[in-house]
Scaffold this motif. Structure first.
Motif, PDB file in Angstrom:
ATOM      1  N   LYS A  13      18.700 -28.491   9.023  1.00 22.77           N
ATOM      2  CA  LYS A  13      17.593 -27.591   9.348  1.00 22.77           C
ATOM      3  C   LYS A  13      17.828 -26.935  10.717  1.00 22.77           C
ATOM      4  O   LYS A  13      17.601 -25.728  10.890  1.00 22.77           O
ATOM      5  N   GLU A  14      18.318 -27.714  11.693  1.00 27.06           N
ATOM      6  CA  GLU A  14      18.585 -27.174  13.038  1.00 27.06           C
ATOM      7  C   GLU A  14      19.698 -26.130  12.995  1.00 27.06           C
ATOM      8  O   GLU A  14      19.617 -25.086  13.655  1.00 27.06           O
ATOM      9  N   GLU A  15      20.750 -26.414  12.216  1.00 29.64           N
ATOM     10  CA  GLU A  15      21.847 -25.445  12.111  1.00 29.64           C
ATOM     11  C   GLU A  15      21.391 -24.155  11.461  1.00 29.64           C
ATOM     12  O   GLU A  15      21.748 -23.057  11.906  1.00 29.64           O
ATOM     13  N   ASN A  16      20.587 -24.247  10.404  1.00 31.15           N
ATOM     14  CA  ASN A  16      20.086 -23.049   9.738  1.00 31.15           C
ATOM     15  C   ASN A  16      19.216 -22.217  10.670  1.00 31.15           C
ATOM     16  O   ASN A  16      19.271 -20.978  10.656  1.00 31.15           O
ATOM     17  N   ALA A  17      18.426 -22.906  11.512  1.00 26.59           N
ATOM     18  CA  ALA A  17      17.586 -22.199  12.490  1.00 26.59           C
ATOM     19  C   ALA A  17      18.449 -21.480  13.516  1.00 26.59           C
ATOM     20  O   ALA A  17      18.145 -20.355  13.925  1.00 26.59           O
ATOM     21  N   GLU A  18      19.555 -22.139  13.928  1.00 25.33           N
ATOM     22  CA  GLU A  18      20.457 -21.527  14.907  1.00 25.33           C
ATOM     23  C   GLU A  18      21.182 -20.323  14.304  1.00 25.33           C
ATOM     24  O   GLU A  18      21.384 -19.292  14.979  1.00 25.33           O
ATOM     25  N   ILE A  19      21.562 -20.427  13.034  1.00 26.06           N
ATOM     26  CA  ILE A  19      22.215 -19.290  12.357  1.00 26.06           C
ATOM     27  C   ILE A  19      21.258 -18.105  12.304  1.00 26.06           C
ATOM     28  O   ILE A  19      21.649 -16.964  12.586  1.00 26.06           O
TER      29      ILE A  19
ATOM     30  N   TYR B 213      21.653 -14.422  14.118  1.00 27.10           N
ATOM     31  CA  TYR B 213      21.578 -13.183  13.338  1.00 27.10           C
ATOM     32  C   TYR B 213      20.580 -12.216  13.977  1.00 27.10           C
ATOM     33  O   TYR B 213      20.866 -11.012  14.101  1.00 27.10           O
ATOM     34  N   ARG B 214      19.420 -12.725  14.397  1.00 30.20           N
ATOM     35  CA  ARG B 214      18.429 -11.860  15.064  1.00 30.20           C
ATOM     36  C   ARG B 214      18.997 -11.295  16.366  1.00 30.20           C
ATOM     37  O   ARG B 214      18.786 -10.128  16.695  1.00 30.20           O
ATOM     38  N   ASP B 215      19.741 -12.141  17.082  1.00 30.57           N
ATOM     39  CA  ASP B 215      20.354 -11.702  18.341  1.00 30.57           C
ATOM     40  C   ASP B 215      21.393 -10.603  18.093  1.00 30.57           C
ATOM     41  O   ASP B 215      21.528  -9.669  18.887  1.00 30.57           O
TER      42      ASP B 215
ATOM     43  N   HIS C 183      31.295 -17.634  13.860  1.00 32.08           N
ATOM     44  CA  HIS C 183      32.372 -16.714  14.256  1.00 32.08           C
ATOM     45  C   HIS C 183      32.149 -15.294  13.740  1.00 32.08           C
ATOM     46  O   HIS C 183      32.149 -14.345  14.541  1.00 32.08           O
ATOM     47  N   PRO C 184      31.964 -15.066  12.427  1.00 30.07           N
ATOM     48  CA  PRO C 184      31.730 -13.684  11.988  1.00 30.07           C
ATOM     49  C   PRO C 184      30.481 -13.051  12.588  1.00 30.07           C
ATOM     50  O   PRO C 184      30.458 -11.843  12.840  1.00 30.07           O
ATOM     51  N   ILE C 185      29.441 -13.859  12.853  1.00 28.02           N
ATOM     52  CA  ILE C 185      28.248 -13.296  13.511  1.00 28.02           C
ATOM     53  C   ILE C 185      28.618 -12.810  14.915  1.00 28.02           C
ATOM     54  O   ILE C 185      28.212 -11.724  15.345  1.00 28.02           O
ATOM     55  N   ALA C 186      29.404 -13.618  15.640  1.00 29.23           N
ATOM     56  CA  ALA C 186      29.822 -13.249  16.994  1.00 29.23           C
ATOM     57  C   ALA C 186      30.693 -11.995  16.987  1.00 29.23           C
ATOM     58  O   ALA C 186      30.564 -11.117  17.846  1.00 29.23           O
ATOM     59  N   VAL C 187      31.607 -11.896  16.002  1.00 27.24           N
ATOM     60  CA  VAL C 187      32.466 -10.707  15.891  1.00 27.24           C
ATOM     61  C   VAL C 187      31.616  -9.477  15.612  1.00 27.24           C
ATOM     62  O   VAL C 187      31.823  -8.407  16.208  1.00 27.24           O
ATOM     63  N   ALA C 188      30.645  -9.622  14.721  1.00 30.78           N
ATOM     64  CA  ALA C 188      29.762  -8.491  14.400  1.00 30.78           C
ATOM     65  C   ALA C 188      28.949  -8.067  15.621  1.00 30.78           C
ATOM     66  O   ALA C 188      28.703  -6.870  15.824  1.00 30.78           O
ATOM     67  N   LYS C 189      28.558  -9.025  16.460  1.00 30.06           N
ATOM     68  CA  LYS C 189      27.796  -8.688  17.669  1.00 30.06           C
ATOM     69  C   LYS C 189      28.669  -7.922  18.670  1.00 30.06           C
ATOM     70  O   LYS C 189      28.206  -6.986  19.338  1.00 30.06           O
ATOM     71  N   ILE C 190      29.938  -8.303  18.777  1.00 30.82           N
ATOM     72  CA  ILE C 190      30.864  -7.555  19.646  1.00 30.82           C
ATOM     73  C   ILE C 190      31.004  -6.118  19.127  1.00 30.82           C
ATOM     74  O   ILE C 190      30.986  -5.153  19.895  1.00 30.82           O
TER      75      ILE C 190
END
Length: 737
Positions: free
Chosen positions: A7-13, A17-19, A61-68
């Motif tokens: 549950k904590e990991e899903n919340a962090e994901i 994504y919002r960020d 990782h892909p979320i971070a790449v997309a943010k860059i």
């Protein structure tokens, strides 16, 4: 994992994504938002059971790449979606066909390009030139492939701590070798600097940590200095009614380290450790006028260095970069670089090619620069006559980083060329046919040869002749990849025709010697004469470089496998058997490499287990450095034949007896007796062997170069410290390879 942890990991994901969308959401339409959401949902599903080396969920990782991609490069929804899914095809069960069916051809094409690059990187070899060439070919398909890959590499470098050391070194070296130059050419200067700094962190950790610490210690002083400098010009800028902001920025750690090493100075002696940037608001019409107005204000207050003026507003860089750079003498006698640019120019400087295309619809001047460069890249990459692919990498990297000059055609058209370009480079920049038939050039109305080096501002007229054709020595006159590739293509076409004639001659000569000119014989001859290809062999038979006596010698010695092994042992690895004769006595405890007998890191090969005194050679592996094999190793022939360019001459020596040559560069204030004092120090106190010494003096300043043999680095440090104490010597350093 427990239900609570999941549950904590899903919340962090979800938070990440919002960020990701925080800064771009307001600029996206409803279709864009739906596209990104679908890409995110698919990526989460595809990577749900995967973890990174750090133990984190792989989807981070892909979320971070997309943010860059979204924030630091500034690309749109298509690229953000592709970044979220860039590893899906490579690492999961989803196929490229699935991607095309769900997201269309455009996104599938970008993901396909990224997958191809990843496959190349995962092969058990470094990014060799042919693979690098294939990687760059994606640029001609869709430049976003390269931009997403740069973002992917940036995040990998930011999280490289979790990787084992050998992987860190490989990835860091690859990054500074390939991806930092590419980021530079894409106009992503911030990303380029960060990639170089992070690479330095793993390739030279001590230097990185030391400079980072000193920058942190001096941060407050820099902040106060920048504030004082800004205050002194703010009032004048306010009087003019300008809207602006002033920023201060430190030079990158990599840049400071490079200056320390190339100039032989300490951290404190690097005077331009930061730059001040004035960013003003303006419409396109008044941008240049306001830039020069600010220049006038700054130089009224601070004295400028005329030789350090860089006007990239009148003539933007090929990347589209626009800015006015000046260096002025600030308070306390410190030189300060001031960069003057509009908000539009600043966005292009920060986000490179992505911002360039954002402004493409409105401004037609600068976009031709980037588009022209991409067209040139495509032309070079698609040239099928490139044979020496290692040289291709060197040429391409040179063209990524090199500084430009600007020259004019007779009609006044401005042409950008790398510094050091010749009249012949200019001819090929105009058109291939003009280059191929170039006889000479008129530069500013005066006749010059093809090799004449051009300078910014020259007006060049090319003289051609239909009877002229490219020659081999033309390659010595040119610096651009375009010119080199065109000359080689022409030479290869001529050489192919000549090689056919040479082949017929060789077949006749072999028949006379009762040998059949089959594939095996030709391959053996290529190895015997150290040729690169059979075409080279045929060509040299035609020209007489390989004579009748040479062919007869081959026929006599080529008596099966034994003859081939003997040639390999005596000729291929070293110059002769005598090169490997060991001293009759002494402790053989070290292997040195090459004709210069360099001391390099190595390991002994398990396949043949060399021992001190064995005749050996070095083989440069992909991931494990130099492996040392016995000359009689079962794998020796295969390694030499298939990977000759990775074989190094080697031999055992007594480490207590070996010395190393190095060149010391000395500068200072000239005086009577200075040379005598320097040579006395070297001759009387330090027990070293001087190989050569050269001094020159101009206007009271001397420059000296001394070639010496020393036992080790400690010995060299002692030599340099003694020389530093000689009266008049102000600077001393070791010449870098």
């Amino acid at each position: 994992m427990t239900e609570e942890q999941i549950k904590e990991e899903n919340a962090e994901i979800a938070r990440r994504y919002r960020d990701l969308l925080l800064n771009t959401y307001r600029n996206l339409n409803e279709d864009d938002k739906k596209l990104i959401r679908r890409a995110f949902d698919l990526a989460v599903d595809a990577h749900q059971h995967q973890r990174r080396k750090s133990g984190e969920p792989y989807i981070y990782h892909p979320i971070a790449v997309a943010k860059i991609i979204a924030d630091e490069i500034g690309l749109g929804a298509t690229s953000i979606a592709a970044a979220l899914m860039h590893d899906v095809v490579e690492d999961t069960e989803y196929t490229l066909e699935d991607m095309e069916a769900m997201f269309g051809k455009k996104i599938a094409k970008i993901i396909d390009g990224l997958t191809k690059i990843s496959v190349l990187n995962n092969q058990e070899l470094s990014i060799q030139s042919e693979n690098f060439r294939k990687l760059l070919l994606t640029l001609s398909e869709d430049v976003r492939v390269i931009l997403v890959k740069i973002a992917d590499r940036l995040h990998n470098m930011r999280t490289l701590d979790a990787m084992p050391q050998h992987k860190q070194l490989k990835i860091a070296s690859e990054t500074v070798f390939i991806y930092a130059p590419l980021a530079h050419r894409m106009g992503l200067y911030n990303i380029k600097s960060e990639l170089e700094d992070l690479s330095l962190k793993y390739t030279q950790p001590e230097n990185y940590a030391d400079i980072k610490k000193k920058l942190k210690e001096s941060a407050e002083d820099r902040k106060r200095y920048i504030q004082k400098f800004s205050d002194s010009i703010s009032d004048r800028l306010d009087e003019e009614g300008l809207e602006y902001q002033i920023k201060g920025r430190s030079k990158s750690i990599h840049s400071i380290n490079r200056k320390m090493q190339t100039q032989g100075v300490s951290f404190d002696q690097v005077y331009d450790k930061f730059a001040i940037r004035i960013i003003y608001r303006s419409d396109k019409k008044n941008e240049k006028f306001i830039a020069w107005k600010i220049y006038s204000i700054v130089t009224d207050i601070y004295k400028p260095n005329p030789s350090r003026l860089r006007d990239w507003i009148t003539q933007p860089k090929p990347t589209g970069y626009e800015s006015l750079h000046i260096t002025v003498m600030g308070d306390d006698g410190k030189w300060v670089e001031v960069q003057i640019r509009s908000e539009r120019m600043d966005e292009i400087a920060e986000k490179g090619i992505a911002a360039h295309y954002k402004y493409k619809e409105n401004y037609k001047v600068e976009d031709s620069k980037v588009d022209e460069w991409i067209s040139q890249v495509r032309e070079i990459l698609e040239n099928q006559d490139i044979q020496d692919t290692t040289e291709f990498i060197d040429n391409f990297k040179l063209n990524l980083y090199t500084k430009e000059i600007y020259v004019f055609t007779p009609m006044g058209e401005l042409i950008s060329l790398p510094r050091g370009a010749s009249s012949l480079d200019f001819a090929y920049a105009i058109h291939t046919n003009i280059g191929d038939t170039c006889l000479g050039a008129k530069v500013n109305g005066k006749l010059y040869p093809l090799s004449h080096e051009l300078r910014s501002g020259d007006q060049v007229e090319i003289i051609t002749s239909k009877n002229q054709q490219p020659k081999l020595d033309w390659l010595d006159y040119v610096t651009t990849s375009r010119a080199k590739s065109k000359i080689k293509a022409a030479l290869n076409a001529e050489k192919r025709q000549s090689a056919e004639e040479g082949k017929e001659i060789l077949e006749r000569k072999l028949r006379h010697l009762r040998l059949t000119a089959n594939e095996k014989t030709i391959n053996n001859m290529v190895s015997f004469f150290n040729e690169r290809t059979s075409q080279d062999l045929f060509y040299h038979v035609l020209t007489g470089k390989i004579s009748n006596a040479d062919i007869k010698r081959f026929a006599e010695k080529n008596s099966g496998v034994v003859g081939f092994i003997n040639r390999f042992r005596s000729k291929s690895i070293g110059k002769s058997k005598e090169d490997y004769v060991m001293p009759p006595s002494g402790k053989l405890d070290l292997i040195v490499f090459g004709d210069e007998e360099k001391k390099l890191d190595y390991t002994l090969a398990n396949c043949c287990n060399p021992i001190p005194g064995d005749k050996v050679f070095g083989f440069v592996t992909v991931n494990r450095g130099i492996k040392v094999h016995k000359l009689t190793c079962p794998n020796a022939i295969e390694l030499q034949v298939n990977y000759a360019y990775r074989v190094q001459k080697a031999k055992w020596v007594d480490s207590s007896q070996i010395t190393f040559r190095t060149e010391i560069i000395i500068k200072g204030i000239d005086r009577m007796g200075l040379v005598k004092d320097i040579t006395d120090v070297l001759s009387n106190n330090l027990n070293i062997d001087m190989k050569s010494i050269n001094f020159s003096s101009e206007d009271g300043i001397f420059n000296g170069n001394i070639l010496v043999s020393v036992a080790n680095k400690s010995h060299l440090d002692s030599v340099m410290q003694r020389l530093k104490n000689v009266e008049g010597v102000t600077k001393i350093n070791r010449k870098q390879d």
